[in-house]
Structures are given as C-alpha cells and as structure tokens.
Motif scaffolding. Sequence first.
Motif, PDB file in Angstrom:
ATOM      1  N   TYR A 123      -9.802 120.179  36.138  1.00  0.00           N
ATOM      2  CA  TYR A 123     -10.269 118.924  36.747  1.00  0.00           C
ATOM      3  C   TYR A 123     -10.446 119.135  38.253  1.00  0.00           C
ATOM      4  CZ  TYR A 123      -8.868 116.858  32.305  1.00  0.00           C
ATOM      5  OH  TYR A 123      -8.744 116.557  30.964  1.00  0.00           O
ATOM      6  N   PRO A 124     -11.548 119.734  38.660  1.00  0.00           N
ATOM      7  CA  PRO A 124     -11.708 120.137  40.064  1.00  0.00           C
ATOM      8  C   PRO A 124     -11.803 118.987  41.051  1.00  0.00           C
ATOM      9  CG  PRO A 124     -13.732 120.526  38.816  1.00  0.00           C
ATOM     10  CD  PRO A 124     -12.676 120.196  37.817  1.00  0.00           C
ATOM     11  N   SER A 125     -12.041 117.757  40.596  1.00  0.00           N
ATOM     12  CA  SER A 125     -12.083 116.634  41.536  1.00  0.00           C
ATOM     13  C   SER A 125     -10.717 115.974  41.716  1.00  0.00           C
ATOM     14  CB  SER A 125     -13.097 115.581  41.072  1.00  0.00           C
ATOM     15  OG  SER A 125     -12.719 115.029  39.825  1.00  0.00           O
ATOM     16  N   THR A 126      -9.721 116.473  40.999  1.00  0.00           N
ATOM     17  CA  THR A 126      -8.357 115.949  41.137  1.00  0.00           C
ATOM     18  C   THR A 126      -7.642 116.693  42.255  1.00  0.00           C
ATOM     19  OG1 THR A 126      -8.193 115.255  38.828  1.00  0.00           O
ATOM     20  CG2 THR A 126      -6.133 115.664  39.988  1.00  0.00           C
ATOM     21  N   GLY A 127      -7.131 115.933  43.211  1.00  0.00           N
ATOM     22  CA  GLY A 127      -6.441 116.536  44.345  1.00  0.00           C
ATOM     23  C   GLY A 127      -4.942 116.501  44.257  1.00  0.00           C
TER      24      GLY A 127
ATOM     25  N   ASP B 287     -12.796 112.631  34.490  1.00  0.00           N
ATOM     26  CA  ASP B 287     -12.651 113.716  35.462  1.00  0.00           C
ATOM     27  C   ASP B 287     -11.244 113.781  36.040  1.00  0.00           C
ATOM     28  OD1 ASP B 287     -12.936 111.293  36.696  1.00  0.00           O
ATOM     29  OD2 ASP B 287     -14.347 111.979  38.231  1.00  0.00           O
ATOM     30  N   GLN B 288     -10.260 113.253  35.310  1.00  0.00           N
ATOM     31  CA  GLN B 288      -8.869 113.376  35.742  1.00  0.00           C
ATOM     32  C   GLN B 288      -7.978 113.413  34.510  1.00  0.00           C
ATOM     33  OE1 GLN B 288      -9.258 109.487  37.844  1.00  0.00           O
ATOM     34  NE2 GLN B 288      -7.259 109.042  36.928  1.00  0.00           N
TER      35      GLN B 288
ATOM     36  N   ARG C   8      -3.720 120.017  45.624  1.00  0.00           N
ATOM     37  CA  ARG C   8      -4.705 121.059  45.901  1.00  0.00           C
ATOM     38  C   ARG C   8      -4.635 121.340  47.404  1.00  0.00           C
ATOM     39  NH1 ARG C   8      -8.711 122.463  42.371  1.00  0.00           N
ATOM     40  NH2 ARG C   8      -8.326 120.558  41.166  1.00  0.00           N
TER      41      ARG C   8
ATOM     42  N   ALA D 277      -7.408 120.136  49.694  1.00  0.00           N
ATOM     43  CA  ALA D 277      -7.453 118.682  49.854  1.00  0.00           C
ATOM     44  C   ALA D 277      -6.366 118.218  50.818  1.00  0.00           C
ATOM     45  CB  ALA D 277      -7.280 118.004  48.497  1.00  0.00           C
TER      46      ALA D 277
ATOM     47  N   GLY E 102     -12.167 111.001  48.585  1.00  0.00           N
ATOM     48  CA  GLY E 102     -12.876 111.222  47.332  1.00  0.00           C
ATOM     49  C   GLY E 102     -12.106 111.977  46.267  1.00  0.00           C
ATOM     50  N   TRP E 103     -10.836 112.285  46.509  1.00  0.00           N
ATOM     51  CA  TRP E 103     -10.043 113.022  45.536  1.00  0.00           C
ATOM     52  C   TRP E 103      -9.384 112.076  44.540  1.00  0.00           C
ATOM     53  CZ3 TRP E 103     -10.549 118.110  45.289  1.00  0.00           C
ATOM     54  CH2 TRP E 103     -10.980 118.790  46.433  1.00  0.00           C
ATOM     55  N   ARG E 104      -9.216 112.545  43.316  1.00  0.00           N
ATOM     56  CA  ARG E 104      -8.516 111.805  42.281  1.00  0.00           C
ATOM     57  C   ARG E 104      -7.020 112.096  42.367  1.00  0.00           C
ATOM     58  NH1 ARG E 104     -12.198 108.155  40.168  1.00  0.00           N
ATOM     59  NH2 ARG E 104     -14.191 109.200  39.791  1.00  0.00           N
TER      60      ARG E 104
END
Length: 292
Positions: A100-104, A135-136, A152, A155, A183-185
């Motif tokens: 899940y690359p958008s999860t920080g 996406d999480q 991350r 992030a 913008g991070w999850r």
Amino acid sequence: MNETTVVVATRNRRDRLLEALGRCDAPVIVVDNGSTDGTPDAVRARFPEVRVVPLTRNTGAAARNIGVELARTPFVAFADDDSYWAPGALARAAELMRAYPSTGLLAARVLVGAEERLDPVSRSMAAAPLGDGPDQPGPSVLGFLACSVVVRRVAFRAVGGFDPVLRVYGEEALFALDLAAAGWRLAYVPELVVHHFPERAGRDRSARQRMETRNRLLTALLRRPAAVVARTALAALRDPAGRPGVWAAARELGWAIRHRRRLPAEVEAARARLDRWDAEPAFAAGDQRVAL
C-alpha cells in the motif's frame, strides 16, 4: 533483510528499557534524553549492536526525529522504553507498507500488561467513523499511540516529524494531521501487535494533564478553524484542572500564530467528524472509547 528500524526515545528508565530491548527482533536506535541513571552505558554493555545516541538535554518526543534521521531503512517503528513489538509484527508491517504505497503510517493493536488488556485507544481506532479504502490496509485514523506505529521514513521526514515545541503528551495529534494533509493514508491494522507495560508509580498526573491540555490547544491553534480553537479553550477553562494547560499554551501563542497553517478541507472534515463522534452521548457517559 531488515526493512524497519526501531527508534526508542528514553529517559531514566534503564531497567525497563533493557528488558524491552531484549525482546526486539529488528535493528534499534536508542535516543537518550539526557538520562542520569547510566542508560547509555548500560545499553552499550548489554546490547553492543544497538546504536545509542546520548543527548545532553531532554528534548521530549523530538528525540524520535533524530532516530529517524539516522535510520537507513525505508520504514521506522517507534517503541517506548516500556513496550515492544510482537514477533513477526514488523516484518508484516513492511509487507503492508510495500503493498500500500500511499499509506504513510500503520497503527498497531496495543495490549497492556501481563493480562494483555486491549488499550482503549486501540478500541477507539477500530471503531472510528472514518471508513477505509482500497489503498490502505485497515480503517482510517487521525490519531495513534506513538509507541505502536510504523511510519514510512520519507513521509515522516517530509512533514517534519514531531514538533519539538509540543514535547510530550498529545504530540501525536499534530503529526497525524500533517501526515494526512500531505496526502498520506493512516490506517489501524489490528493484526500488528505491540505489548505495553506502563508504570503508574512516580508519574506526575497533574503535569501530564497540563501538557495534554496545552498541546491540544496548541494543535488547534496551529491547524484548526477559529471556532474549534475557541471551543477547545473554553472547554479547558471550564475545568479547573485544565486551566494551567491554557496558561501554558498562551505562552506559545505567538509561535502558534506564526506557524498556523489550516488543514485541507477534506482533512478538516474528517477531523470534525471525529470530534462529533467523541462528543456522542455514549462517549460522554464513559464507555470504553477515548478521544482520538
């Protein structure tokens, strides 16, 4: 290959720290906040593989920022000197971060004491009304316990980590808002487990409440609408135990105004939804939920 470094900020908790380090299965950086009990030397003697960074003064939660800067792994987990990650949890967290690359940030389930009671914060995160998405890897959150998250590294560094002015007690809230604003999850993942053994004796409850109130108000000043700031201040002033925190926040008013930056509309809307949820009658009546 280890993809996660554990960062531990500590001060004068040598024996508890040594016990916790013995349960760690990942590289560790210990940032010592000016301990006077011989913590740095004791860690080096018992765990020569652990990197120890002794500071000359107590920087509070900002000590974690130093550990993150020194880490060379893509992910960083935080632990306190009285907590440790369950076996396999960090490896699983790294898998989820890759998937899940958008999860920080991943928040783990926290089990307290030898009886493994579920921490009320974990219960609240599981029930929080923010939903989730494809996406999480779990329910969305805007709060967490710092001893039980994996972040991350890119992030964390991008948003500046923990603000040194807030020091400790409630410092997570501002970081969570800034991470979401970037913008991070942020997700709660109960399959990840942290064990926590907090000591109650010797803690100054009034000092903690003062700092929690101070930081709650400063966080509102820094990121929330004026109406929220006013409500937060009035609620604290109505409580005699909260008033010292208001006066403490007032001393940082100029700093907060200079650094004020409103949240994006979608993040403010999510935070407001949590505020309303926290104020529901069941919460006010004393159920097991805690404010996030």
